[in-house]
Design a protein around this motif. Structure first.
Motif, PDB file in Angstrom:
ATOM      1  N   ASP A 154       7.347 -98.774 110.264  1.00 40.48           N
ATOM      2  CA  ASP A 154       7.826 -97.635 111.048  1.00 40.48           C
ATOM      3  C   ASP A 154       9.136 -97.904 111.771  1.00 40.48           C
ATOM      4  N   ASN A 155       9.243 -99.058 112.440  1.00 40.62           N
ATOM      5  CA  ASN A 155      10.459 -99.349 113.202  1.00 40.62           C
ATOM      6  C   ASN A 155      11.674 -99.491 112.292  1.00 40.62           C
ATOM      7  N   GLY A 156      11.490-100.181 111.174  1.00 44.38           N
ATOM      8  CA  GLY A 156      12.598-100.361 110.239  1.00 44.38           C
ATOM      9  C   GLY A 156      13.022 -99.058 109.592  1.00 44.38           C
ATOM     10  N   ALA A 157      12.038 -98.207 109.265  1.00 49.81           N
ATOM     11  CA  ALA A 157      12.374 -96.917 108.655  1.00 49.81           C
ATOM     12  C   ALA A 157      13.202 -96.078 109.612  1.00 49.81           C
ATOM     13  N   LEU A 175      16.844 -97.733 110.006  1.00 50.77           N
ATOM     14  CA  LEU A 175      17.731 -97.626 108.850  1.00 50.77           C
ATOM     15  C   LEU A 175      17.905 -96.206 108.348  1.00 50.77           C
ATOM     16  N   ALA A 176      17.465 -95.239 109.132  1.00 48.12           N
ATOM     17  CA  ALA A 176      17.707 -93.848 108.767  1.00 48.12           C
ATOM     18  C   ALA A 176      19.214 -93.622 108.666  1.00 48.12           C
ATOM     19  N   TRP A 216      33.110-102.398 117.391  1.00 45.33           N
ATOM     20  CA  TRP A 216      31.844-102.258 118.119  1.00 45.33           C
ATOM     21  C   TRP A 216      31.732-100.858 118.721  1.00 45.33           C
ATOM     22  N   GLY A 217      32.832-100.339 119.240  1.00 45.24           N
ATOM     23  CA  GLY A 217      32.794 -98.992 119.799  1.00 45.24           C
ATOM     24  C   GLY A 217      32.470 -97.953 118.747  1.00 45.24           C
ATOM     25  N   LEU A 218      33.062 -98.097 117.580  1.00 48.50           N
ATOM     26  CA  LEU A 218      32.802 -97.172 116.483  1.00 48.50           C
ATOM     27  C   LEU A 218      31.333 -97.229 116.059  1.00 48.50           C
ATOM     28  N   LEU A 219      30.803 -98.430 115.901  1.00 50.83           N
ATOM     29  CA  LEU A 219      29.419 -98.581 115.468  1.00 50.83           C
ATOM     30  C   LEU A 219      28.440 -98.064 116.519  1.00 50.83           C
ATOM     31  N   THR A 220      28.793 -98.220 117.783  1.00 55.04           N
ATOM     32  CA  THR A 220      27.952 -97.671 118.844  1.00 55.04           C
ATOM     33  C   THR A 220      27.921 -96.157 118.764  1.00 55.04           C
ATOM     34  N   GLU A 221      29.089 -95.556 118.626  1.00 61.78           N
ATOM     35  CA  GLU A 221      29.186 -94.095 118.561  1.00 61.78           C
ATOM     36  C   GLU A 221      28.457 -93.545 117.335  1.00 61.78           C
ATOM     37  N   ALA A 222      28.562 -94.236 116.219  1.00 63.26           N
ATOM     38  CA  ALA A 222      27.937 -93.772 114.985  1.00 63.26           C
ATOM     39  C   ALA A 222      26.452 -94.120 114.904  1.00 63.26           C
ATOM     40  N   GLU A 223      25.965 -94.916 115.864  1.00 62.67           N
ATOM     41  CA  GLU A 223      24.556 -95.317 115.913  1.00 62.67           C
ATOM     42  C   GLU A 223      24.142 -96.106 114.677  1.00 62.67           C
TER      43      GLU A 223
END
Length: 321
Positions: A291-294, A297-298, A158-165
């Motif tokens: 718009d929100n999904g684009a 998922l950037a 979870w920490g990794l995914l948070t940092e990587a956004e």
């Protein structure tokens, strides 16, 4: 003589394209579609066919087709970006599923590279590998996996995914059947520890809609996906509270289109019509359906410090979390 099914599909394609065309969109972004190894998908379909305990009702699969036909149909609908939501139900599956999904994304460029995780030894390493390999979204299925999202084994991931956004689509609501760790409380505890985590609550959190709306209002990076919500199928048993529609409007920048394609018991266009009949306006529909999904998922940001979160035994995130 044209086949009746072909004519019905052509009408649906036209109706889907007319929907987003009327809104002036270039197409749709669907954050919650399923592609997975064929033998795994067939087991999933068999579970739905048997009305298993996690479904509990008849659930005919609307798009039971070969993989290439399903991809082609999404493209005909005008879905510009979709996902390959896949998930393990036991230890030892996630890394293999991630390897398959990386290959699928490589040969299907309009599919956002999707990965998954499970509380087990080695989870931080394969999550780090997936992120560094270009994963743009993860799937966590608390109901099927029967795990607490706050399990300490998952903390470095979870920490990794948070940092990587990198966003995580999480099935944590207690629908269609409750599990030991479903509901808003485990997710609330997870967010208290990782408030910057980009969680996307699948199915609007049904049936605990109100509680998950509360979490979205409390945490700025929490989104909700529309998967199966507001449709006739779901409204028959777990209707979305009419009194909460105003909150959907207030969260217009964090509601994203999800459908569960191909595992839905009705035509794809019905999800779109269900959103339209909420009466929240065209600007809301444009944000939700594209718009929100684009934006969500950037391509992910992989920071220089990401490796510190991938070490087994790492605790939480930066100081202050």
């Amino acid at each position: 003589m044209p086949d009746a099914a072909d004519g019905q599909e052509a009408r649906e394609v036209r109706e889907v394209r007319e929907f987003w065309g009327r809104l002036g969109l270039p197409g749709l972004v669907d954050v919650h579609t399923h592609f997975m190894p064929e033998r795994v998908l067939r087991k999933v379909w068999a579970y739905f066919d048997a009305a298993g305990p996690l479904t509990g009702r008849d659930w005919p699969i609307a798009y039971r087709r070969a993989e290439e036909e399903r991809v082609a149909l999404l493209r005909e609908f005008g879905v510009r970006t979709f996902t390959s939501m896949l998930y393990p139900h036991k230890p030892g599956m996630a890394a293999w599923l991630n390897s398959w999904s990386a290959g699928f994304a490589a040969r299907t460029p309009d599919c956002a590279h999707t990965a998954t995780l499970f509380p087990e030894q080695g989870v931080a390493a394969y999550v780090r590998e997936a992120v560094e390999g270009g994963a743009r979204v993860f799937k966590a299925h608390v109901q099927v996996g029967a795990y607490d999202p706050g399990d300490p084994l998952l903390d470095p991931a979870w920490g990794l995914l948070t940092e990587a956004e990198v966003p995580v689509v999480i099935h944590a609501g207690s629908g269609p059947a409750p599990g030991k760790h479903t509901g808003p409380a485990p997710v609330g505890r997870l967010l208290a520890r990782h408030p910057g985590l980009r969680l996307v609550v699948a199915h609007m959190g049904m049936p605990e809609y109100t509680d998950f709306l509360d979490l979205a209002e409390r945490y700025a990076h929490v989104h909700l996906d529309t998967t199966m919500a507001f449709t006739d199928f779901s409204e028959a048993t777990v209707p979305f509270p009419v009194r909460e529609r105003g909150r959907l409007a207030d969260l217009a920048d964090r509601v994203v289109l999800g459908t569960d394609f191909p595992n839905i018991p009705y035509p794809y266009v019905h999800q779109l019509r269900a959103l339209e009949r909420l009466g929240l306006g065209d600007d809301w529909l444009r944000a939700v359906c594209h718009d929100n999904g684009a934006r969500l998922l950037a391509p992910a940001r992989v920071s220089q410090g990401i490796h510190s979160f991938g070490q087994e035994g790492s605790q939480g995130g930066p100081a202050g979390w």
